[in-house]
Design a protein around this motif. Structure first.
Motif, PDB file in Angstrom:
ATOM      1  N   GLY A  59     -27.001  28.210  37.432  1.00 42.74           N
ATOM      2  CA  GLY A  59     -27.004  28.725  38.807  1.00 42.74           C
ATOM      3  C   GLY A  59     -26.828  27.653  39.855  1.00 42.74           C
ATOM      4  N   PHE A  60     -26.700  26.370  39.436  1.00 37.50           N
ATOM      5  CA  PHE A  60     -26.443  25.323  40.441  1.00 37.50           C
ATOM      6  C   PHE A  60     -24.954  25.352  40.796  1.00 37.50           C
ATOM      7  CE2 PHE A  60     -30.508  23.428  40.547  1.00 37.50           C
ATOM      8  CZ  PHE A  60     -31.041  23.491  39.260  1.00 37.50           C
ATOM      9  N   ILE A  61     -24.661  24.786  41.944  1.00 42.32           N
ATOM     10  CA  ILE A  61     -23.239  24.723  42.328  1.00 42.32           C
ATOM     11  C   ILE A  61     -22.595  23.583  41.534  1.00 42.32           C
ATOM     12  CG2 ILE A  61     -21.664  24.213  44.246  1.00 42.32           C
ATOM     13  CD1 ILE A  61     -23.491  25.765  46.054  1.00 42.32           C
ATOM     14  N   LYS A  62     -21.474  23.890  40.917  1.00 42.87           N
ATOM     15  CA  LYS A  62     -20.855  22.953  39.949  1.00 42.87           C
ATOM     16  C   LYS A  62     -20.114  21.858  40.704  1.00 42.87           C
ATOM     17  CE  LYS A  62     -18.810  23.933  35.451  1.00 42.87           C
ATOM     18  NZ  LYS A  62     -17.434  23.450  35.244  1.00 42.87           N
ATOM     19  N   MET A  63     -20.259  20.613  40.238  1.00 38.38           N
ATOM     20  CA  MET A  63     -19.494  19.517  40.849  1.00 38.38           C
ATOM     21  C   MET A  63     -18.126  19.477  40.154  1.00 38.38           C
ATOM     22  SD  MET A  63     -22.045  16.412  41.567  1.00 38.38           S
ATOM     23  CE  MET A  63     -23.575  16.666  42.417  1.00 38.38           C
ATOM     24  N   LYS A  64     -17.045  19.237  40.966  1.00 40.07           N
ATOM     25  CA  LYS A  64     -15.710  19.297  40.357  1.00 40.07           C
ATOM     26  C   LYS A  64     -15.621  18.241  39.260  1.00 40.07           C
ATOM     27  CE  LYS A  64     -11.919  17.907  42.669  1.00 40.07           C
ATOM     28  NZ  LYS A  64     -10.894  17.937  43.723  1.00 40.07           N
ATOM     29  N   ASP A  65     -15.839  16.976  39.628  1.00 37.51           N
ATOM     30  CA  ASP A  65     -15.789  15.933  38.593  1.00 37.51           C
ATOM     31  C   ASP A  65     -16.879  14.923  38.939  1.00 37.51           C
ATOM     32  OD1 ASP A  65     -15.438  13.751  37.101  1.00 37.51           O
ATOM     33  OD2 ASP A  65     -13.254  13.705  37.233  1.00 37.51           O
ATOM     34  N   PRO A  66     -18.033  15.040  38.277  1.00 33.82           N
ATOM     35  CA  PRO A  66     -19.175  14.222  38.682  1.00 33.82           C
ATOM     36  C   PRO A  66     -18.857  12.736  38.722  1.00 33.82           C
ATOM     37  CG  PRO A  66     -19.713  15.576  36.755  1.00 33.82           C
ATOM     38  CD  PRO A  66     -18.294  15.836  37.088  1.00 33.82           C
ATOM     39  N   THR A  68     -17.683  12.919  27.514  1.00 35.47           N
ATOM     40  CA  THR A  68     -16.921  11.943  28.313  1.00 35.47           C
ATOM     41  C   THR A  68     -17.151  10.527  27.809  1.00 35.47           C
ATOM     42  OG1 THR A  68     -18.259  13.122  29.954  1.00 35.47           O
ATOM     43  CG2 THR A  68     -16.283  12.007  30.757  1.00 35.47           C
ATOM     44  N   LYS A  69     -16.042   9.808  27.632  1.00 35.04           N
ATOM     45  CA  LYS A  69     -16.133   8.396  27.201  1.00 35.04           C
ATOM     46  C   LYS A  69     -16.167   7.520  28.431  1.00 35.04           C
ATOM     47  CE  LYS A  69     -13.319   6.447  24.391  1.00 35.04           C
ATOM     48  NZ  LYS A  69     -14.280   5.315  24.342  1.00 35.04           N
ATOM     49  N   GLY A  70     -17.045   6.501  28.400  1.00 37.05           N
ATOM     50  CA  GLY A  70     -17.186   5.610  29.561  1.00 37.05           C
ATOM     51  C   GLY A  70     -15.861   4.949  29.886  1.00 37.05           C
ATOM     52  N   ALA A  71     -15.177   4.474  28.842  1.00 36.71           N
ATOM     53  CA  ALA A  71     -13.926   3.724  29.077  1.00 36.71           C
ATOM     54  C   ALA A  71     -12.900   4.609  29.783  1.00 36.71           C
ATOM     55  CB  ALA A  71     -13.386   3.231  27.738  1.00 36.71           C
ATOM     56  N   GLU A  72     -12.857   5.908  29.426  1.00 35.67           N
ATOM     57  CA  GLU A  72     -11.858   6.800  30.072  1.00 35.67           C
ATOM     58  C   GLU A  72     -12.133   6.907  31.575  1.00 35.67           C
ATOM     59  OE1 GLU A  72     -12.101  10.560  28.056  1.00 35.67           O
ATOM     60  OE2 GLU A  72     -11.448   9.497  26.230  1.00 35.67           O
ATOM     61  N   ILE A 122     -25.214   6.800  35.447  1.00 36.88           N
ATOM     62  CA  ILE A 122     -23.867   6.505  35.958  1.00 36.88           C
ATOM     63  C   ILE A 122     -23.533   7.424  37.127  1.00 36.88           C
ATOM     64  CG2 ILE A 122     -21.421   6.706  35.308  1.00 36.88           C
ATOM     65  CD1 ILE A 122     -22.163   5.363  32.689  1.00 36.88           C
ATOM     66  N   LEU A 123     -23.939   8.698  36.999  1.00 40.87           N
ATOM     67  CA  LEU A 123     -23.661   9.639  38.101  1.00 40.87           C
ATOM     68  C   LEU A 123     -24.291   9.149  39.393  1.00 40.87           C
ATOM     69  CD1 LEU A 123     -24.340  13.061  36.340  1.00 40.87           C
ATOM     70  CD2 LEU A 123     -22.222  12.305  37.389  1.00 40.87           C
ATOM     71  N   GLU A 124     -25.571   8.758  39.299  1.00 39.51           N
ATOM     72  CA  GLU A 124     -26.282   8.369  40.522  1.00 39.51           C
ATOM     73  C   GLU A 124     -25.677   7.088  41.100  1.00 39.51           C
ATOM     74  OE1 GLU A 124     -29.920   8.350  38.525  1.00 39.51           O
ATOM     75  OE2 GLU A 124     -30.336  10.482  38.834  1.00 39.51           O
ATOM     76  N   SER A 125     -25.263   6.163  40.223  1.00 36.41           N
ATOM     77  CA  SER A 125     -24.660   4.922  40.742  1.00 36.41           C
ATOM     78  C   SER A 125     -23.391   5.250  41.508  1.00 36.41           C
ATOM     79  CB  SER A 125     -24.318   3.979  39.573  1.00 36.41           C
ATOM     80  OG  SER A 125     -25.498   3.578  38.943  1.00 36.41           O
ATOM     81  N   ILE A 126     -22.579   6.130  40.933  1.00 38.59           N
ATOM     82  CA  ILE A 126     -21.298   6.463  41.588  1.00 38.59           C
ATOM     83  C   ILE A 126     -21.577   7.113  42.945  1.00 38.59           C
ATOM     84  CG2 ILE A 126     -19.333   8.035  41.428  1.00 38.59           C
ATOM     85  CD1 ILE A 126     -19.235   7.423  38.435  1.00 38.59           C
ATOM     86  N   ARG A 127     -22.543   8.046  42.962  1.00 34.99           N
ATOM     87  CA  ARG A 127     -22.824   8.725  44.249  1.00 34.99           C
ATOM     88  C   ARG A 127     -23.325   7.715  45.272  1.00 34.99           C
ATOM     89  NH1 ARG A 127     -24.516  13.611  41.499  1.00 34.99           N
ATOM     90  NH2 ARG A 127     -26.622  12.830  41.210  1.00 34.99           N
ATOM     91  N   MET A 128     -24.130   6.745  44.783  1.00 35.48           N
ATOM     92  CA  MET A 128     -24.671   5.763  45.731  1.00 35.48           C
ATOM     93  C   MET A 128     -23.530   4.889  46.258  1.00 35.48           C
ATOM     94  SD  MET A 128     -27.999   3.415  45.049  1.00 35.48           S
ATOM     95  CE  MET A 128     -28.720   2.446  46.352  1.00 35.48           C
ATOM     96  N   GLY A 129     -22.519   4.646  45.394  1.00 36.35           N
ATOM     97  CA  GLY A 129     -21.346   3.874  45.867  1.00 36.35           C
ATOM     98  C   GLY A 129     -20.670   4.607  47.016  1.00 36.35           C
ATOM     99  N   SER A 130     -20.461   5.914  46.835  1.00 30.98           N
ATOM    100  CA  SER A 130     -19.826   6.708  47.917  1.00 30.98           C
ATOM    101  C   SER A 130     -20.679   6.666  49.173  1.00 30.98           C
ATOM    102  CB  SER A 130     -19.680   8.175  47.473  1.00 30.98           C
ATOM    103  OG  SER A 130     -18.902   8.249  46.310  1.00 30.98           O
ATOM    104  N   ALA A 131     -22.002   6.816  48.985  1.00 31.69           N
ATOM    105  CA  ALA A 131     -22.888   6.877  50.167  1.00 31.69           C
ATOM    106  C   ALA A 131     -22.861   5.544  50.906  1.00 31.69           C
ATOM    107  CB  ALA A 131     -24.308   7.215  49.721  1.00 31.69           C
ATOM    108  N   ALA A 132     -22.900   4.438  50.154  1.00 25.87           N
ATOM    109  CA  ALA A 132     -22.898   3.113  50.810  1.00 25.87           C
ATOM    110  C   ALA A 132     -21.620   2.952  51.615  1.00 25.87           C
ATOM    111  CB  ALA A 132     -23.009   2.023  49.747  1.00 25.87           C
ATOM    112  N   ALA A 133     -20.497   3.352  51.002  1.00 27.83           N
ATOM    113  CA  ALA A 133     -19.212   3.242  51.721  1.00 27.83           C
ATOM    114  C   ALA A 133     -19.259   4.118  52.975  1.00 27.83           C
ATOM    115  CB  ALA A 133     -18.091   3.699  50.794  1.00 27.83           C
TER     116      ALA A 133
END
Lengths: 444, 145, 372, 649
Positions: free
Chosen positions: A384-391, D191-195, D540-551
């Protein structure tokens, strides 16, 4: 340069609005409550630093009023969203507040004179009462009065009295209001907006523990949800921070917190709600601060102290505040009729022994459910969460182009992560609004 | 002192830090708490801004008590460590008060967070009660212009 | 209760065998203890189903075999309904019971019985059946004809010898395995109360437990079925005893007929109703009938059903004075009885009554019953 | 300063003030205070009509100071500042007298409340008398950014900044960007990290505005927000873009060292390619170990190698700095759970590499020469105080990573038994479904609490003895391989980072944010932003989001090309300053430095860095350092006004 619509005025929505306004972009912030603040406004203190939630939220809320390009649309719900990135048409239903907010300046004189005194106050989770005309909480932004039509004697007079009385039954607030802001004839109106991008920040609701009747919420008087306990312990709460039992108004001697109520359970919600282990630890510490002799116990399966400063906070709770943790899932709560105390039934998995401990008060750490039922064309995960396109490559985008999602509606998370996401989403939304696209980004 | 015959009302000068204590005094107001009107609050951005000379001047001008209040260490200070600087200065200052014939109880250094309105009211009540016991400040030093 | 100092070795392959024995969701359990907390037994009996599952997950063999909690389970199903992980503690505990009975059995037949496919079991069963048919319809056929000609139903005759032999053999196995089970289960459990007191404790425990369970529809269903089977067998034993001590009882037409028919009917319904529910697929049937489909469960019903049918036919023919047919039915009854005794009764699911009794007795004796 | 002409406006605020304070008496009292020209009252000063009253009076009586006696400054100071600005008066010539929260709402004795209100107004007027016009400072800003650290957080920040039109310098210490995410086999079961990293690198290649500098270190950072000048040292790579990855040089290279890109699982030569799709996509020579024998140079047909390359220094002018230098994996000491004493005991990162298809074993789980029958993960190695060397915090993502690998192993090798020995499984949020799936894939979880597991290395093989918490028994598990789920540590060279960038560290050693909730991606010093695991363990997800937020935060700050700074900052009176530098040590933002101006040592305040706390002005012995808006004179006037005293000069 066109504008951005933010749905949901919690801490994430506010942060996104401020970041956008900072860049001079016009922002419409829609919230179904009469004031912004979302769930964080209910909190007394936040983990792990125990600094007060209001001291963080109030400056941000006040800052909203400083930007002329932020338009707050309160007490409203989004009806329909159509169009595509750069050009969304949005219909918003603005429910009547029966007070002309351009005239009202929150002097709150009407809230003292209104004859209807016994409406359960939602802000204090029904633990205290408010008047039919009220201001949501002392630090509300916008600090405006609103008439609760359902309980107002004028707008919804009780049937018997209606026939007897010839004219309108009451008009106290209109007489008393110094700026003549009361307008009983206010009608709901539809606002049409044309915006470049959307940010969904509708946050979460608490899962209703009544779905688990064996825990006795709603039946046993002294079983609280963690948000109710938070209001109880808060300085601006119904009892000004006094922790008292609903049944006899006395201070509890023993309080229990039960974790994973509705979370990590395939019968209700698969996911873990991430916030509740630390919230329970924090509340136990607050209880110890208010009542030095109280005994606090937390029943858990895995204590999730994963964030920055969390494990140190947990160790402090155990050593400094003497809060004890028992590993076992509580399956049933019975009420002892005479004392209205509660008997919780669980297996202490350390000793492999069924136990029935007695407590004066039990707090349920309830799961969160996302407010994701919105008329917005975005995909949801099966939880039920909103899906992220590509996390990984497009962290805050949803399946629909130009619509972004932040905060608890995208996944169980705590305040710092929501605030971080809000800044990221604000920038992406600004990109579209400013028609500022770079060949590399896939934004059309 | 004009009001000698009526019951002695001490006058207290308060230096309150903007982010925490001043916000607590505001919250005491919005929550309609009541406390004796003997305090006069001066807003500073941080408790670290309060210069001990200022406090001495207040005593010299006739203050019966002075309170300096800021954010809770360790982590509430809006400027990271302003409260530690105040803590350092006024612990030393408190020791000097005795040498100047001013009772140490006339000076208090408090940490009051923005939500602790009740703590602020308690500090004021305690201070007023204490100063009523101590009586008015008997200045034994003349003030050079 | 807390672990001794020395280290218990762990056999990692145990959980694999228990999973193949039907405990599919064994490792889905994350040890929260709901199953123990929610089970109606655990308020009166100090057992931890979670710990039994834990021992099996880890493969702590010596502890599994000594654990009485799997045997104290009465298949109420509350644990499976409330498991937050969607695992099925009921099935896991059933699989642990199969594992335990394999280990209690020294011959290895139980091992084959619990691991083999339904077809393999049916094959061996029908082989034994064919053998007993040969005995009765071959070797004894003349004897049966001569008995039939007397016009009277002679129950106790040399016809019973093969059945008696089979019964004796099965008892030997049961006794030896039962003793081994007793040894495992009573290890480091000191006796605290006497024999009589234990029996009284068990009886009062059962009365309270079952009366409560009767309140719940789907539980009542299974309790009644189980009760019918017990009553059926009990009545047959009574009939046998009466036939021996007080044969004239059968002269009283009405009572004896009533007793006979009620015995065979109760047994038939007791075995038939779960069988039909298992074969059917209606929505109403409780998940218990759909899930507990291990070949051992099927065999426990399939081997008992024909015996009940033949018992009924025997008396019907007798009453219709079709003596020859009555004798044929009697011969068939005995032929079905032999493989039932040698396979199902000695090594199959039916051994659970023996191990359950031992478990309860040891539990009561060791003071596991609260409030005693 | 011009002669002060003060206007005093007392608000009724409906009944809130007028209910207990006699507003008329306060206005009368204010009328005959010195320098007060106008004193009026109005029922709602903050409303439009109230503000208009002030604006008209400013024009009519050319007032140059305004005192509004009403509610708390935290509510409407800004409203009245904007109002007097619209009337042409400098907006800092306003003083609020809080006679509502501090007086009418908290005292009920009308007479005493009115007396107190009078004195509060007197104090405000006294301070107003010494208010000075202040101008918001505006500073030009570069729209370019320096991103320190080429991991996924840094790459994400660089991409976002490029989107906003910034020119970005992506500075990475090692020869390739991609960081640890490129080396971790599987981020989640699909998901593979390298990809993920290679897709991000493709975007970096496409974007003209990002300049990648590898083998590069930031050695000096001067200036302030919007106007940093950064000195970068680029260490020699010895290989240029003509390299066609033929690999012949690698064969002839005599030097062999442990390959840190496989976490020591394999060895590599001095000249090497970090991993398959590294960027920049050509070989590099490890300048720390190369003996300069020249073999590779000789054998290279494309003249891509030049051993005489020297380190270069680059001067960059950037508007902002984003610190994304990531973390270091915990290094278990020799013997910790048997690490380093047995080949079959490896770390979680090494296992991740093993499972990666382009690993030395081509993704096959071959440990000690064969596929292990029983493999056990031990969690919290280096975290949550389990072993003497461990840190106190939880490293947040080792549970999820361990479960990920366990599921991978069970999928490929069904008859391998997998154990995870844990204290608390930290699969928070939607990662919980991973924990469920692990159960379905027959992974066996074993809980320990205070007594940590013990690894026995015996001739018959490896055993783990652990006191299993849920059965309270000491059990011994036979295992063939043990994986230590190691936690995250702050990078080893964090001392240098702090020295150069002036960020500060929190208790557990990671960099501290300005505020965990108010400003999670900003460093206390303005203009420096933080992204990824440098502020603490993240997935990894949180790091990426923090990168966007910092920018995003950097862009918001610099997008207008200039920055406005609050004027309530410290100011030095140069004649009085003796250069004693007490103020330098006191400033939490290191905004003050000592400059020698024609021979004298004078304190200098960096306007953009000063956050206006005023601590330095209280510490200054000579009164040279003044806190604008709260000058000594102003506070002194306010203090003396409590008793009706005056201040001169």
């Amino acid at each position: 340069m066109s504008s951005v619509l933010i749905i949901g005025g919690g801490v994430a929505g506010i942060q996104a609005a401020l970041d956008l306004a900072e860049q001079g972009i016009e922002v419409y912030l829609v919230d179904k409550a009469p004031s912004v603040g979302g769930k964080m406004a209910y909190l007394d203190k936040t983990f792990p630093t125990l600094d007060c939630a209001l001291c963080i939220l109030a400056p941000k809320m006040a800052a909203l009023l400083r930007y002329p390009n932020i338009k707050l649309i309160m007490n409203s719900e989004v009806q329909d969203v159509s169009g595509r990135a750069g050009n969304f048409k949005v219909k918003i239903l603005k429910k009547p507040t029966y007070v002309d907010w351009s005239k009202c300046n929150g002097c709150a004189v009407c809230t003292e004179k209104c004859p209807v005194k016994d409406v359960p106050n939602e802000y204090n989770m029904g633990l205290s009462n408010r008047r039919a005309i009220y201001i949501m909480f002392p630090q509300a932004v916008p600090k405006r009065a609103i008439i609760d039509a359902e309980h107002c004697m004028r707008l919804n007079p009780p049937p018997k009295a209606k026939e007897k009385a010839k004219g309108p039954l009451c008009g106290v607030c209109q007489r008393v209001c110094p700026t003549k802001a009361i307008d009983y004839e206010q009608k709901p109106e539809i606002i049409e907006l044309n915006v470049a991008s959307l940010i969904i920040a509708t946050g979460m609701e608490l899962y209703d523990p009544r779905n688990m009747p064996e825990l006795g919420y709603g039946k046993h008087q002294n079983v609280y949800t963690n948000l109710e306990f938070e209001r109880l312990v808060s300085a601006t709460g119904p009892t000004n921070g006094e922790i008292v039992r609903k049944s006899d108004g006395k201070h509890p001697k023993k309080i229990a917190w039960i974790q994973c109520v509705g979370s990590r359970d395939i019968r209700f919600n698969h996911y873990c709600s991430a916030y509740c282990c630390m919230a329970a630890t924090k509340q136990a510490i607050l209880a110890k601060e208010h009542l030095s002799d109280v005994q606090c116990t937390i029943y858990y399966m895995d204590i999730r102290a994963f964030g920055k400063g969390f494990n140190e906070f947990l160790e402090r709770a155990k050593k400094e505040f003497g809060i004890n943790y028992i590993r076992g899932k509580v399956v049933r709560i019975d009420e002892i009729p005479e004392t209205k105390n509660l008997k919780i039934i669980y297996e202490d998995t350390a000793e492999s022994y069924l136990k029935m401990d007695e407590y004066d008060m039990v707090v349920l750490s309830v799961a969160i459910t996302p407010n994701s039922k919105l008329p917005v064309p975005v995909e949801l995960t099966e939880d039920g969460f909103i899906k992220m396109k590509d996390p990984y490559l497009d962290p805050v985008s949803t399946s629909a182009e130009g619509i972004f999602v932040v905060g608890a509606v995208a996944g169980a998370k705590d305040i710092p992560d929501s605030v971080t996401e809000a800044s990221a989403a604000a920038a992406r939304a600004a990109l579209i609004a400013k028609r500022f696209s770079c060949p590399t980004e896939v934004v059309k | 002192m004009a009001e000698q015959k009526s019951e002695f009302e001490p006058k207290i000068v308060v230096y309150a830090c903007n982010w925490c204590t001043y916000a607590a005094t505001d919250l005491a107001g919005t929550s309609r708490m009541s406390y004796p009107p003997n305090v006069r609050i001066i807003r500073v951005m941080c408790s670290g801004r309060v210069d001990p000379q200022l406090v001495l001047q207040a005593f010299a001008d006739g203050a019966d008590g002075v309170i300096v209040a800021g954010c809770h260490p360790p982590a509430d200070c809006h400027y990271i460590e302003g409260n530690y600087k105040a803590y350092r200065r006024f612990e030393l200052f408190r020791k000097l008060l005795g040498a100047m014939g001013i009772e140490q109880e006339r000076f208090r250094l408090e940490w009051i967070s923005a939500a602790e309105a009740s703590r602020w009211v308690q500090v004021v009540n305690e201070m007023v009660a204490q100063l009523k016991k101590l009586g008015p400040l008997k200045p034994n030093m003349e003030v050079r212009e | 209760m807390n672990g001794g100092s020395e280290f218990i070795s762990v056999n990692p392959d145990v959980n694999r065998t228990v999973i193949t024995l039907g405990g599919k969701s064994l490792l889905e359990c994350y040890q929260c203890g709901s199953c123990t907390a929610v089970c109606p037994l655990s308020e009166a009996l100090d057992v931890s189903f979670r710990r039994a599952i834990r021992y099996t997950q880890l493969g702590v063999e010596e502890k599994i075999l000594g654990d009485i909690s799997p045997w104290s389970c009465n298949l109420h199903g509350d644990c499976t309904d409330s498991c937050p992980r969607g695992a099925s503690p009921s099935e896991i505990l059933a699989a642990i019971r199969r594992y335990q009975s394999i280990k209690y059995d020294w011959t290895g037949i139980a091992k084959w019985w619990n691991n083999s496919s339904l077809m393999a079991k049916l094959f061996v069963y029908s082989a034994l059946l064919a053998l007993s048919l040969l005995i009765f319809f071959g070797y004894y056929w003349q004897k049966i004809l001569s008995y039939a000609s007397t016009g009277k139903l002679v129950v106790f005759s040399e016809l019973l010898i093969p059945v008696a032999v089979a019964f004796f053999v099965s008892l030997v196995f049961l006794a030896s395995n039962g003793y081994r089970a007793y040894k495992f289960m009573s290890k480091d459990k000191k006796a605290k109360i006497g024999f009589i007191k234990s029996l009284r404790v068990i009886a009062s425990f059962f009365m309270k437990l079952e009366t409560e369970a009767m309140g719940v529809p789907h539980k009542r269903e299974r309790i009644l079925e189980h009760a019918l089977i017990l009553i059926g067998i009990g009545l047959f034993i009574l009939l046998g005893a009466l036939y021996l001590i007080y044969p004239k009882f059968f002269d009283y037409e009405v009572i004896s007929r009533a007793l006979i028919y009620s015995a065979s009917l109760t047994l038939l319904i007791g075995v038939g109703s779960p069988l039909i529910k298992r074969l059917g697929s209606s929505e109403k049937t409780h998940w218990y009938y759909k899930r507990f489909t291990h070949s051992v469960d099927w065999m426990s019903l399939l081997t008992l059903f024909p015996i009940a049918v033949m018992a009924l036919l025997l008396f019907i023919f007798y009453d219709l004075s079709m003596i020859l047919y009555a004798y044929i039915a009697f011969a068939l009854l005995l032929s079905f009885l032999i493989p039932f005794l040698l396979l199902e009764f000695a090594f199959g699911k039916h051994t659970h009554w023996l191990y359950k009794v031992i478990a309860y007795y040891i539990g009561a004796r060791a003071g596991y019953f609260r409030g005693e | 300063m011009s002669e002060p002409r003060i206007g005093v406006y007392v608000c009724h605020c409906g009944f809130n003030i007028a209910g207990t304070v006699d507003v008329k008496k306060v206005v009368e009292f204010a009328k005959n205070l010195p320098n007060v020209v106008v004193a009026k009252e109005y029922v709602f000063m903050c409303s439009e009509p109230g503000q208009d009253l002030i604006k008209e009076d400013i024009k009519a009586n050319n007032l140059n100071r305004i005192v509004v006696a009403a509610c708390s400054p935290s509510l409407h100071e800004v409203t009245f500042r904007t109002a007097i600005k619209e009337a042409g008066l400098n907006k800092y010539l306003l003083e609020m007298a809080n006679i509502r929260e501090h007086c009418s709402w908290v005292h009920h004795d009308k007479e005493k409340a009115t007396e107190k209100a009078k004195e509060i107004v007197r104090m405000a007027v006294a301070k107003a008398r010494y208010l000075e016009p202040l101008e918001e400072l505006e500073v030009g800003a570069e729209t370019s950014a320096l991103v320190l650290g080429g991991g996924i957080a840094g790459i994400r920040a660089a991409l976002e900044l490029a989107n906003y039109g910034f020119h970005v310098y992506l500075v990475e210490k090692s020869p390739t960007i991609g960081g640890k995410a490129a080396l971790i086999g599987y981020i989640d079961p699909q998901t593979k990290g390298a990809e993920v990293v290679s897709k991000m690198i493709d975007k970096i290649k496409e974007c003209p505005r990002i300049q990648v500098l590898t083998n590069a270190e930031l050695i000096q950072l001067g200036g302030f927000v919007g106007n940093y000048n950064a000195k970068i040292r680029i260490n020699p790579r010895f290989v240029n873009e003509r390299c066609t990855l033929c690999g012949e040089c690698e064969e002839v290279c005599p030097v062999e060292v442990a390959n840190e890109y496989n976490f020591g699982l394999s060895r590599r030569k001095a000249i090497f390619l970090p991993f398959a799709n590294a960027y920049p996509p050509y070989y590099a020579i490890d300048y720390r170990v190369c003996v300069k024998c020249g073999e590779c140079e000789k054998v290279c047909r494309f003249r891509a190698i030049n051993l005489k390359e020297e380190a270069k220094i680059l001067e960059l002018k950037v508007g902002t700095l984003i610190v994304a230098t990531g973390y270091d994996p915990y290094r278990p000491f020799k013997g910790e759970y048997g690490y380093g004493l047995h080949p079959n005991i490896l770390t979680l990162f090494q296992l991740e590499r093993l499972l990666d298809p382009d690993s030395p074993t081509k993704g096959e789980l071959i440990i000690g020469g064969k596929i292990p029958k029983n493999i056990a993960f031990i969690q919290c190695v280096g975290s949550r105080n389990t072993t003497p060397g461990a840190k106190e915090y939880c490293s947040r993502m080792c549970c999820t990573t361990a479960i990920n690998s366990a599921i991978k192993i069970k999928e490929r090798y069904p008859n391998t038994n997998v154990y995870i020995l844990y204290k608390d499984i930290m699969t928070y949020g939607s990662d919980e479904t991973l924990y469920e799936e692990a159960g379905k894939k027959l992974v066996n979880f074993i809980k320990f609490e205070e007594k940590i597991p013990k690894v026995l290395i015996t001739p018959e093989g490896l055993f783990i003895e652990v006191f299993e918490y849920t059965i309270q028994e000491n059990i011994r598990i036979p295992v063939d391989a043990i994986v230590l789920s190691i936690g995250m540590l702050p990078p080893r060279d964090i001392e240098e980072l702090i020295a150069v960038t002036r960020v500060s560290c929190g208790g557990e050693g990671f960099v501290r944010e300005a505020h965990l909730k108010l400003a999670p991606v900003e460093a206390p010093t303005k203009g420096i932003f933080l992204a990824g695991c440098i502020t603490g363990p993240k997935n990894i997800l949180e790091s990426i989001r923090m990168g966007s937020a910092a920018a995003a935060k950097a862009m918001a700050l610099l997008s207008k090309g200039k920055i406005t700074i609050e004027p309530m900052i410290a100011q030095v009176n140069e004649e009085k300053c003796s250069g004693c530098a007490i103020c330098v040590g006191v400033c939490p933002y290191s905004a003050i430095s000592i400059k020698t101006v024609n021979g004298d040592r004078i304190a200098h305040v960096e306007k953009a860095l000063c956050m206006g706390c005023g601590t330095c002005s209280a510490a200054c012995p000579s009164g040279a350092m003044q806190h604008l808006g709260f000058k000594d004179l102003q506070l002194l006037a306010q203090t003396r006004a409590v008793f009706g005293g005056e201040v001169h000069g």
